[in-house]
Design an enzyme around this catalytic site. Sequence first.
Site, mmCIF file in Angstrom:
data_model
loop_
_atom_site.group_PDB
_atom_site.id
_atom_site.type_symbol
_atom_site.label_atom_id
_atom_site.label_comp_id
_atom_site.label_asym_id
_atom_site.label_seq_id
_atom_site.Cartn_x
_atom_site.Cartn_y
_atom_site.Cartn_z
ATOM 1 N N GLU A 95 -38.207 -17.666 -56.164
ATOM 2 C CA GLU A 95 -38.004 -18.509 -54.994
ATOM 3 C C GLU A 95 -36.508 -18.741 -54.741
ATOM 4 O O GLU A 95 -35.680 -18.479 -55.633
ATOM 5 C CB GLU A 95 -38.707 -19.860 -55.223
ATOM 6 C CG GLU A 95 -40.227 -19.763 -55.337
ATOM 7 C CD GLU A 95 -40.929 -19.688 -53.981
ATOM 8 O OE1 GLU A 95 -40.367 -19.112 -53.036
ATOM 9 O OE2 GLU A 95 -42.051 -20.213 -53.887
ATOM 10 N N ASP A 123 -45.673 -10.102 -60.858
ATOM 11 C CA ASP A 123 -45.954 -11.529 -61.043
ATOM 12 C C ASP A 123 -47.440 -11.821 -61.150
ATOM 13 O O ASP A 123 -48.275 -10.942 -60.922
ATOM 14 C CB ASP A 123 -45.311 -12.338 -59.904
ATOM 15 C CG ASP A 123 -45.619 -11.777 -58.517
ATOM 16 O OD1 ASP A 123 -46.493 -10.911 -58.405
ATOM 17 O OD2 ASP A 123 -44.985 -12.211 -57.554
ATOM 18 N N HIS A 150 -38.080 -14.773 -50.767
ATOM 19 C CA HIS A 150 -38.379 -14.560 -52.182
ATOM 20 C C HIS A 150 -38.795 -13.119 -52.460
ATOM 21 O O HIS A 150 -39.326 -12.427 -51.599
ATOM 22 C CB HIS A 150 -39.368 -15.594 -52.736
ATOM 23 C CG HIS A 150 -40.811 -15.454 -52.353
ATOM 24 N ND1 HIS A 150 -41.555 -16.506 -51.880
ATOM 25 C CD2 HIS A 150 -41.660 -14.408 -52.422
ATOM 26 C CE1 HIS A 150 -42.796 -16.104 -51.673
ATOM 27 N NE2 HIS A 150 -42.887 -14.830 -51.987
ATOM 28 N N ASN A 203 -39.478 -16.836 -46.998
ATOM 29 C CA ASN A 203 -38.269 -17.590 -47.370
ATOM 30 C C ASN A 203 -37.284 -16.729 -48.164
ATOM 31 O O ASN A 203 -36.353 -17.247 -48.776
ATOM 32 C CB ASN A 203 -38.647 -18.858 -48.161
ATOM 33 C CG ASN A 203 -39.338 -18.562 -49.494
ATOM 34 O OD1 ASN A 203 -39.426 -17.411 -49.905
ATOM 35 N ND2 ASN A 203 -39.828 -19.600 -50.150
HETATM 36 C C1 GLP Z 1 -46.354 -13.454 -52.613
HETATM 37 C C2 GLP Z 1 -45.957 -12.458 -53.695
HETATM 38 C C3 GLP Z 1 -44.779 -11.621 -53.279
HETATM 39 C C4 GLP Z 1 -45.024 -11.078 -51.884
HETATM 40 C C5 GLP Z 1 -45.109 -12.219 -50.913
HETATM 41 C C6 GLP Z 1 -45.317 -11.768 -49.483
HETATM 42 O O1 GLP Z 1 -45.664 -14.657 -52.691
HETATM 43 N N1 GLP Z 1 -45.660 -13.068 -54.944
HETATM 44 O O2 GLP Z 1 -44.593 -10.574 -54.222
HETATM 45 O O3 GLP Z 1 -43.980 -10.210 -51.524
HETATM 46 O O4 GLP Z 1 -46.224 -13.010 -51.293
HETATM 47 O O5 GLP Z 1 -46.670 -11.538 -49.250
HETATM 48 P P1 GLP Z 1 -47.251 -10.818 -47.997
HETATM 49 O O6 GLP Z 1 -46.978 -9.365 -48.183
HETATM 50 O O7 GLP Z 1 -48.730 -11.116 -48.046
HETATM 51 O O8 GLP Z 1 -46.593 -11.371 -46.798
#
Ligand code: GLP
Length: 240
Positions: free
Chosen positions: A142, A67, A137, A135
């Site tokens: 989402e 992404d 995702h 959440n």
């Molecule tokens: C973002 C990314 C996700 C990631 C998520 C969790 O929203 N788009 O791919 O898994 O954050 O991030 P973190 O690993 O910093 O908790």
Amino acid sequence: MKLIITENYQDMSSKAAQYIVDIVKGNKSAVLGLATGSTPIGLYQNLIAAYKGGEISFADITTVNLDEYIGLDGTHDQSYRYFMNDQLFNHIDINKDATFVPSGVGEDMQAIAEAYTALLNSKVQDVQLLGLGGNGHIGFNEPDTAFDSTTHIVNLKQDTLEANARFFANIADVPTKAITMGIQNVMNAKCILLVASGKGKAEAVKAMIKGEVTEACPASILQRHSNVIVVVDKEAASLL
Ligand code: GLP
């Protein structure tokens, strides 16, 4: 689904990295689906160490990322392209032309999304690395994203904006839209490797593994994939 619960973040990072090291050793031209976020940083450090130690080479590897924020180009230090260069690609022998991150900047984002799905169909991930949103995702899919979605543009939910605000000067600077691989693009991967760490992920980990398979929790779809490895530390596993 194979579940591995580790003592701590470091252990999660090294165990998960070992799966990717083994894939690269077995297939020098593997396609790696990669993820951003704070969780995989330790895993990437392990990959860099394996490269520097002469264990693996990325010279013929292709990568496809999940992404990108809409509106940030690759020179912005909070773009996911910048993150990948900074956290991994600049430290290994990968050909940058073989590293793909969806572009968050362009006149016709719909066309960019369709082209990314076409790219993914031509470069099927041998492994897709995933982090996990609080959440539930995956990528930026989402809650309530269709399970048959392909690469698309999303409006980020308020809780995601709040979670990601820590990387920006203030929440108003967090882009409100992103482009993300769809859930179907993720599920096409031959193997899925998900990492999660800390108490903040415990609810999402529980819903993903033990909850019903529902679009309300995007990660729950992983229950339907035949080759998933989940590596979580004991805090993230605390509600299992
Ligand atoms: C973002 C990314 C996700 C990631 C998520 C969790 O929203 N788009 O791919 O898994 O954050 O991030 P973190 O690993 O910093 O908790």
